[in-house]
Scaffold this motif. Structure first.
Motif, PDB file in Angstrom:
ATOM      1  N   LEU A 103     -36.447  51.624  31.723  1.00 24.81           N
ATOM      2  CA  LEU A 103     -35.729  50.399  31.354  1.00 24.81           C
ATOM      3  C   LEU A 103     -36.698  49.221  31.216  1.00 24.81           C
ATOM      4  N   PHE A 104     -37.601  49.078  32.176  1.00 30.17           N
ATOM      5  CA  PHE A 104     -38.503  47.928  32.154  1.00 30.17           C
ATOM      6  C   PHE A 104     -39.545  48.028  31.031  1.00 30.17           C
ATOM      7  N   VAL A 105     -40.021  49.237  30.764  1.00 34.23           N
ATOM      8  CA  VAL A 105     -40.975  49.388  29.651  1.00 34.23           C
ATOM      9  C   VAL A 105     -40.274  49.048  28.332  1.00 34.23           C
ATOM     10  N   MET A 106     -39.035  49.528  28.168  1.00 31.95           N
ATOM     11  CA  MET A 106     -38.283  49.217  26.930  1.00 31.95           C
ATOM     12  C   MET A 106     -38.038  47.718  26.813  1.00 31.95           C
ATOM     13  N   LEU A 107     -37.633  47.109  27.918  1.00 32.14           N
ATOM     14  CA  LEU A 107     -37.388  45.652  27.905  1.00 32.14           C
ATOM     15  C   LEU A 107     -38.654  44.901  27.533  1.00 32.14           C
ATOM     16  N   GLY A 108     -39.749  45.339  28.126  1.00 30.31           N
ATOM     17  CA  GLY A 108     -41.039  44.713  27.844  1.00 30.31           C
ATOM     18  C   GLY A 108     -41.357  44.786  26.359  1.00 30.31           C
ATOM     19  N   MET A 109     -41.159  45.968  25.768  1.00 31.31           N
ATOM     20  CA  MET A 109     -41.483  46.134  24.347  1.00 31.31           C
ATOM     21  C   MET A 109     -40.559  45.305  23.450  1.00 31.31           C
ATOM     22  N   LEU A 110     -39.321  45.125  23.904  1.00 23.92           N
ATOM     23  CA  LEU A 110     -38.371  44.333  23.112  1.00 23.92           C
ATOM     24  C   LEU A 110     -38.628  42.839  23.241  1.00 23.92           C
ATOM     25  N   LEU A 111     -39.097  42.434  24.412  1.00 23.54           N
ATOM     26  CA  LEU A 111     -39.197  40.990  24.683  1.00 23.54           C
ATOM     27  C   LEU A 111     -40.565  40.400  24.353  1.00 23.54           C
ATOM     28  N   VAL A 112     -41.507  41.247  23.938  1.00 24.34           N
ATOM     29  CA  VAL A 112     -42.858  40.740  23.663  1.00 24.34           C
ATOM     30  C   VAL A 112     -42.863  39.519  22.751  1.00 24.34           C
ATOM     31  N   PRO A 113     -42.113  39.533  21.612  1.00 22.39           N
ATOM     32  CA  PRO A 113     -42.181  38.372  20.730  1.00 22.39           C
ATOM     33  C   PRO A 113     -41.649  37.096  21.385  1.00 22.39           C
ATOM     34  N   SER A 114     -40.731  37.243  22.351  1.00 26.64           N
ATOM     35  CA  SER A 114     -40.158  36.062  23.011  1.00 26.64           C
ATOM     36  C   SER A 114     -41.149  35.444  23.983  1.00 26.64           C
ATOM     37  N   ILE A 115     -42.105  36.266  24.428  1.00 29.19           N
ATOM     38  CA  ILE A 115     -43.080  35.747  25.388  1.00 29.19           C
ATOM     39  C   ILE A 115     -44.135  34.957  24.604  1.00 29.19           C
ATOM     40  N   SER A 116     -44.457  33.812  25.109  1.00 29.12           N
ATOM     41  CA  SER A 116     -45.455  33.003  24.416  1.00 29.12           C
ATOM     42  C   SER A 116     -46.813  33.689  24.517  1.00 29.12           C
ATOM     43  N   THR A 117     -47.325  34.120  23.370  1.00 26.89           N
ATOM     44  CA  THR A 117     -48.611  34.818  23.376  1.00 26.89           C
ATOM     45  C   THR A 117     -49.749  33.910  22.894  1.00 26.89           C
ATOM     46  N   GLN A 118     -49.373  32.618  22.615  1.00 26.31           N
ATOM     47  CA  GLN A 118     -50.380  31.701  22.041  1.00 26.31           C
ATOM     48  C   GLN A 118     -51.585  31.513  22.976  1.00 26.31           C
ATOM     49  N   SER A 119     -51.291  31.503  24.274  1.00 27.75           N
ATOM     50  CA  SER A 119     -52.377  31.219  25.221  1.00 27.75           C
ATOM     51  C   SER A 119     -53.310  32.425  25.419  1.00 27.75           C
ATOM     52  N   LEU A 120     -52.880  33.587  24.923  1.00 23.42           N
ATOM     53  CA  LEU A 120     -53.697  34.784  25.131  1.00 23.42           C
ATOM     54  C   LEU A 120     -54.813  34.883  24.091  1.00 23.42           C
TER      55      LEU A 120
END
Lengths: 313, 240
Positions: free
Chosen positions: B169-186
């Motif tokens: 469940l958590f791996v799937m959620l992670g893969m789905l939510l990646v775009p919502s997470i701000s990746t600009q700082s990475l």
């Protein structure tokens, strides 16, 4: 047929097997005997290819259990401890599934299942769900699935564990019958079981193979000297003088009504002195009510080797 | 190949011999049916199944881990893995068989939902466009199978079904939510890796009726790699 050669196995810091080696000849039924935690299951898991040895090798009919594992497994029938099965399947459906896994075609499958059901006395329950069966029946289903492909080698891990006395008796006679035409290795911590079924006994303790041979060989090699028990109506001094004993040779105790109990070790050159002793007491006109020779049993040998006690009978 | 099929069929049938299989199908059909009746079957609305695919996609989150959690964990817990691992079958065939059986169950769960496009076909004028519907089903299947392969890895790592469920469940959620997470700082490299792992843009395109071969390859390749990983996880148990 089945060989394990200088196998070592560590579980973290625990040295579970320390250079275990043995070989079973075709048709031999051997018992792997040892207390819990001795290394029996590890030995079996290595032979069945479930785990690899850290050093050393194991093979089934010449096929290495690691590098030629599929061929080795094809020659092997294995009943794991407490016969794990799928409770939702019927007995016949489970045997059908197992026979398909071994790649049997329809005709072979049908006769193999029929034979296994008959040999393991499962006719009455073949349509019932495995989960609804008693432990004894489940063990038999496990055994039936292990012999489906008519393996040349059969390995059974604690086949009577958790069964009631009737089920144990049934399982033993079934195992004995199956051992009549194949090589078999049975692991157990119950000595009478191994003694009744196996012609060869391998005793493991603390990860080492401590003894290997037929019951008679084990007693001859590892058993202590026989003991003579005498109860005679005389004083301890008189009994000792008749027997020519020194105090260190025997333990004596005075019983009621003038009887004396003597427990002495037999000399190595005279393993059964009963006839001579009886004559000595008769010559001294001393009544004797017990004259008994106690020899080592496999149990004495097992206890001595497994737990490091002296193998006194 | 025969062994794969034998294992797949046993696995598939086993879902119907336990309550979990029936409950999963019933809940899935109940919820998607409710969406169909209230959000799709509305007079005056254009005939589209997009709300159904959207909810079905989200329902995969709890449904797939519930299917996959028992694949290996249950076998480890009950010890039935021992007769399997001592049978003359390759570990890869075992993993593939388990995965195929779970995929067949997923398919069996989706087949009754074909009633929704059929109903729409019968009652709506003009008829719905078949392209987005086909794309939606392909998307659901690919998404489901990818999620099942994640679940297979999780299940091959533990004898606890709960742990396998949560990990999937958590791996799937992670893969789905990646775009919502701000990746600009990475750093740029990390952003690229995260975007390459992201599920939503691909699933989103499918839902719009866009069948991109690149996306299909991504789903199939990811599923394949995860199954290799599951095989390695299973093999690693022999060495522990």
């Amino acid at each position: 047929m089945v060989a394990i050669d200088r196998v070592h196995k560590w579980y973290g810091r625990i040295h579970a097997l320390r250079g275990v080696s043995f070989e079973l000849r075709p048709g031999q039924v051997a018992g792997l005997l040892g207390p819990n935690g001795a290394g029996k299951s590890t030995t079996i898991r290595i032979l069945t290819g479930l785990i690899p040895p850290d050093t050393g090798r194991a093979n089934i009919r010449g096929h290495d259990t690691l590098s030629d594992s599929l061929r080795a497994r094809a020659k092997l029938g294995y009943l794991p401890e407490s016969a794990p099965l799928y409770p939702e399947m019927s007995v016949r459906a489970y045997l059908e599934y197992r026979s398909r896994l071994f790649g049997m075609d329809r005709t072979v499958r049908r006769s193999a299942i029929g034979r296994a059901i008959e040999r393991c006395w499962l006719k009455d329950v073949e349509g019932r769900r495995v989960g609804h069966l008693s432990k004894g029946y489940r063990q038999r289903v496990g055994l039936a699935s292990a012999i489906l492909h008519d393996p040349e080698v059969l390995i059974l891990d604690e086949p009577t564990n958790g069964l009631d006395p009737t089920q144990i008796a049934q399982m033993r006679s079934l195992v004995r019958e199956l051992g009549s035409d194949r090589t078999m290795l049975i692991s157990s911590h119950i000595l009478p079981e191994i003694e009744q079924i196996c012609s060869r006994i391998l005793i493991v303790a603390a990860g080492e193979l401590r003894a290997d041979g037929s019951p008679a060989e084990l007693i001859a090699r590892h058993g202590g000297p026989a003991r003579l028990i005498v109860e005679a109506r005389c004083t301890t001094e008189k009994a000792e003088s008749i027997l020519g004993l020194r105090e260190s040779d025997a333990s004596t105790s005075e019983l009621t009504n003038g009887w004396t109990h003597i427990d002495s070790r037999c000399a190595a050159h005279e393993p059964d002195p009963r006839e001579r002793i009886a004559a000595l007491f008769a010559a001294a006109h001393v009544p004797v009510r017990e004259l008994r020779l106690v020899t080592s049993t496999v149990e004495d040998v097992f206890l001595a080797l497994a737990h490091g006690r002296g193998a006194t009978p | 190949m025969t062994a794969v099929l034998v294992i797949a069929l046993r696995e598939f049938r086993s879902f119907f011999r336990i309550p979990v299989g029936w409950i999963v199908i019933a809940l899935f059909l109940l919820l998607t049916g409710a969406v169909f009746a209230t959000a799709i079957l509305v007079p005056g609305q254009p005939a589209t199944l997009r709300p159904f695919f959207a909810i079905a996609g989200w329902l995969m989150l709890p449904v797939v881990p519930a299917i996959s959690m028992r694949l290996f964990s249950e076998e480890f817990r009950t010890g039935t893995i021992e007769p399997l691992l001592t049978s003359p079958i390759r570990d890869g065939s075992l993993v593939l068989g388990k995965f195929a059986g779970a995929s067949m169950f997923l398919l069996a769960m989706l087949v009754p939902t074909l009633a929704y496009p059929l109903t729409l076909w019968l009652v709506s004028d003009p008829s719905p466009d078949p392209g987005p519907i086909a794309a939606g089903y392909i998307s659901l299947l690919l998404l489901g199978m990818l999620a099942l392969s994640i679940g297979t890895v999780a299940s091959a790592c533990t004898s606890s079904q709960t742990l396998a469920f949560l990990a999937t469940l958590f791996v799937m959620l992670g893969m789905l939510l990646v775009p919502s997470i701000s990746t600009q700082s990475l750093p740029l490299g990390a952003q690229r890796i995260l975007n390459a792992l992201s599920l939503s843009p691909r699933a989103g395109d499918f839902a719009k009726g866009v069948v991109d071969t690149g996306h299909i390859v991504w789903f199939v390749a990811s599923t394949g790699w995860l199954l290799v990983l599951a095989t390695l996880a299973l093999q690693s148990r022999r060495w522990r």
